[in-house]
Design a protein around this motif. Sequence first.
Motif, PDB file in Angstrom:
ATOM      1  N   ALA A 110     -21.255  -7.252 -26.337  1.00 45.54           N
ATOM      2  CA  ALA A 110     -20.809  -5.778 -27.031  1.00 45.54           C
ATOM      3  C   ALA A 110     -21.633  -4.863 -27.198  1.00 45.54           C
ATOM      4  N   ALA A 111     -22.870  -5.216 -28.068  1.00 45.76           N
ATOM      5  CA  ALA A 111     -23.572  -4.527 -28.308  1.00 45.76           C
ATOM      6  C   ALA A 111     -24.162  -3.483 -27.453  1.00 45.76           C
ATOM      7  N   GLU A 112     -24.212  -4.456 -25.793  1.00 47.96           N
ATOM      8  CA  GLU A 112     -24.927  -3.662 -24.700  1.00 47.96           C
ATOM      9  C   GLU A 112     -24.309  -3.211 -24.019  1.00 47.96           C
ATOM     10  N   ARG A 113     -22.630  -2.716 -23.809  1.00 47.14           N
ATOM     11  CA  ARG A 113     -22.075  -2.317 -23.102  1.00 47.14           C
ATOM     12  C   ARG A 113     -21.739  -0.595 -23.890  1.00 47.14           C
ATOM     13  N   VAL A 114     -23.288   0.309 -23.681  1.00 44.96           N
ATOM     14  CA  VAL A 114     -23.243   1.184 -23.674  1.00 44.96           C
ATOM     15  C   VAL A 114     -23.352   2.645 -22.425  1.00 44.96           C
ATOM     16  N   PRO A 115     -22.963   3.365 -22.470  1.00 40.66           N
ATOM     17  CA  PRO A 115     -23.603   4.107 -20.975  1.00 40.66           C
ATOM     18  C   PRO A 115     -24.153   3.794 -20.222  1.00 40.66           C
ATOM     19  N   ALA A 116     -25.528   4.228 -20.178  1.00 42.74           N
ATOM     20  CA  ALA A 116     -26.197   4.115 -19.471  1.00 42.74           C
ATOM     21  C   ALA A 116     -26.251   2.550 -19.097  1.00 42.74           C
ATOM     22  N   ALA A 141     -18.340  10.267 -13.109  1.00 46.97           N
ATOM     23  CA  ALA A 141     -18.030  10.846 -13.665  1.00 46.97           C
ATOM     24  C   ALA A 141     -16.950  10.654 -14.303  1.00 46.97           C
ATOM     25  N   LEU A 142     -16.136   9.529 -14.307  1.00 47.80           N
ATOM     26  CA  LEU A 142     -14.656   8.782 -14.706  1.00 47.80           C
ATOM     27  C   LEU A 142     -15.377   7.730 -15.580  1.00 47.80           C
ATOM     28  N   LEU A 143     -16.404   6.866 -15.243  1.00 50.35           N
ATOM     29  CA  LEU A 143     -16.712   6.555 -15.962  1.00 50.35           C
ATOM     30  C   LEU A 143     -17.504   7.170 -17.860  1.00 50.35           C
ATOM     31  N   ALA A 144     -18.593   7.906 -17.720  1.00 46.67           N
ATOM     32  CA  ALA A 144     -18.374   8.867 -18.863  1.00 46.67           C
ATOM     33  C   ALA A 144     -16.634   9.378 -19.449  1.00 46.67           C
ATOM     34  N   SER A 145     -15.871   9.583 -18.661  1.00 47.72           N
ATOM     35  CA  SER A 145     -14.614   9.745 -19.207  1.00 47.72           C
ATOM     36  C   SER A 145     -13.956   8.434 -19.629  1.00 47.72           C
ATOM     37  N   TYR A 146     -14.450   7.295 -19.705  1.00 45.70           N
ATOM     38  CA  TYR A 146     -13.806   5.889 -20.101  1.00 45.70           C
ATOM     39  C   TYR A 146     -14.260   6.382 -21.641  1.00 45.70           C
ATOM     40  N   TYR A 147     -15.592   6.244 -21.687  1.00 41.78           N
ATOM     41  CA  TYR A 147     -16.122   6.623 -22.722  1.00 41.78           C
ATOM     42  C   TYR A 147     -16.017   7.045 -24.115  1.00 41.78           C
ATOM     43  N   ARG A 148     -14.888   8.909 -23.606  1.00 42.79           N
ATOM     44  CA  ARG A 148     -14.909   9.408 -24.326  1.00 42.79           C
ATOM     45  C   ARG A 148     -12.957   9.326 -25.023  1.00 42.79           C
ATOM     46  N   LEU A 149     -12.198   7.688 -24.100  1.00 36.31           N
ATOM     47  CA  LEU A 149     -11.352   7.211 -24.028  1.00 36.31           C
ATOM     48  C   LEU A 149     -11.394   6.161 -25.317  1.00 36.31           C
ATOM     49  N   GLU A 150     -12.516   4.457 -24.993  1.00 36.91           N
ATOM     50  CA  GLU A 150     -12.580   3.831 -25.567  1.00 36.91           C
ATOM     51  C   GLU A 150     -14.275   3.136 -25.594  1.00 36.91           C
ATOM     52  N   ASP A 151     -14.111   2.665 -26.990  1.00 37.04           N
ATOM     53  CA  ASP A 151     -15.529   2.306 -27.702  1.00 37.04           C
ATOM     54  C   ASP A 151     -15.851   1.025 -26.967  1.00 37.04           C
ATOM     55  N   THR A 175     -18.099  -1.358 -27.110  1.00 31.96           N
ATOM     56  CA  THR A 175     -19.213  -1.884 -27.857  1.00 31.96           C
ATOM     57  C   THR A 175     -17.578  -3.013 -29.111  1.00 31.96           C
ATOM     58  N   ALA A 176     -16.929  -2.337 -29.581  1.00 31.16           N
ATOM     59  CA  ALA A 176     -15.979  -2.409 -30.462  1.00 31.16           C
ATOM     60  C   ALA A 176     -15.215  -3.290 -29.920  1.00 31.16           C
ATOM     61  N   PHE A 177     -15.230  -4.481 -29.369  1.00 27.88           N
ATOM     62  CA  PHE A 177     -14.040  -5.138 -29.589  1.00 27.88           C
ATOM     63  C   PHE A 177     -14.423  -5.996 -28.205  1.00 27.88           C
ATOM     64  N   ASP A 178     -14.167  -7.168 -28.104  1.00 27.98           N
ATOM     65  CA  ASP A 178     -14.303  -8.010 -26.920  1.00 27.98           C
ATOM     66  C   ASP A 178     -12.827  -8.317 -26.644  1.00 27.98           C
TER      67      ASP A 178
END
Length: 289
Positions: free
Chosen positions: A70-76, A114-124, A126-129
């Motif tokens: 979970a902690a590694e699921r960052v945008p990069a 760009a679509l992946l960036a949109s995903y991160y604006r809708l969900e986090d 790293t906060a769940f499994d």
Amino acid sequence: MSLSVSTPPAGPPPEQAGLALSPSRAADFKQCPLKYRFRAVDRLPEAPSRQAVRGTVVHAVLEQLFELPAAERVPAAAEALLPAAWERVRAERPEAGELITEAEFPAFAAEVAALLASYYRLEDPTAFDPESCELRLETASADGVPLRGFVDRLDAGPGGALRVVDYKTGKAPGVTQETRALFQLKFYALMMFRTRGVVPTELRLIYLADEQVLTYTPDAAELERFERTLAALWRAVTEAARTGDFRPSTGWLCAYCDFKPLCPAYGGTPPPYPGPQAASDLEVAEEQD
């Protein structure tokens, strides 16, 4: 609405092993029985679209993303997974590589990013499994209708609560298309009800193109009504398969149909009907748009 945890009676075995209903194939038959035949019985090839390939790559990235801690699921990390996801899609579908050439790939990759960036604006992420990703479901309704489908993601919460999540890389539907989106969600809800005996607490469609989220909360009575609707649709499908009578239904979507040259409504001639033994569910080819 309250969560149901009752265990429904198992449906009888499917009557025809090949034919089955999936969300997309059921929607195809509702829209145009002949289109259903071309896809599920004749299995005619369709030219891939850039939008469909882009959706497949986004789904592949998100599937691999949730394999990380979970902690590694960052945008990069998501962006770093993109090249490998593209190679995987291209290996499985060589026609995708013909559509997106090496010279075009940087622009295509930018669209995916760009679509992946949109995903991160809708969900986090790293906060769940999630409990599972790309979950294949196979079950039968109470009336014996065989149901098949892939769920992009299944989240499990306290007390056995379930959330079904589906990613869409297109825009959220307008009023005229919302019915189809709800049809898909009810289909997934019914499959979860029949496989686990639990009515999902939430079903969620995440639209990345315009960053919208459509949610739906079903209840058991509503799903049982929907199940009867699918039973009627299944009777129509099996009768058409038996007789070969898949009639075209024309409308504005005909302009975008790859099969239009073969449609008798437009002067075309379908190939000879191969018979019901050739029919098969094509949920594995479900569009990821």
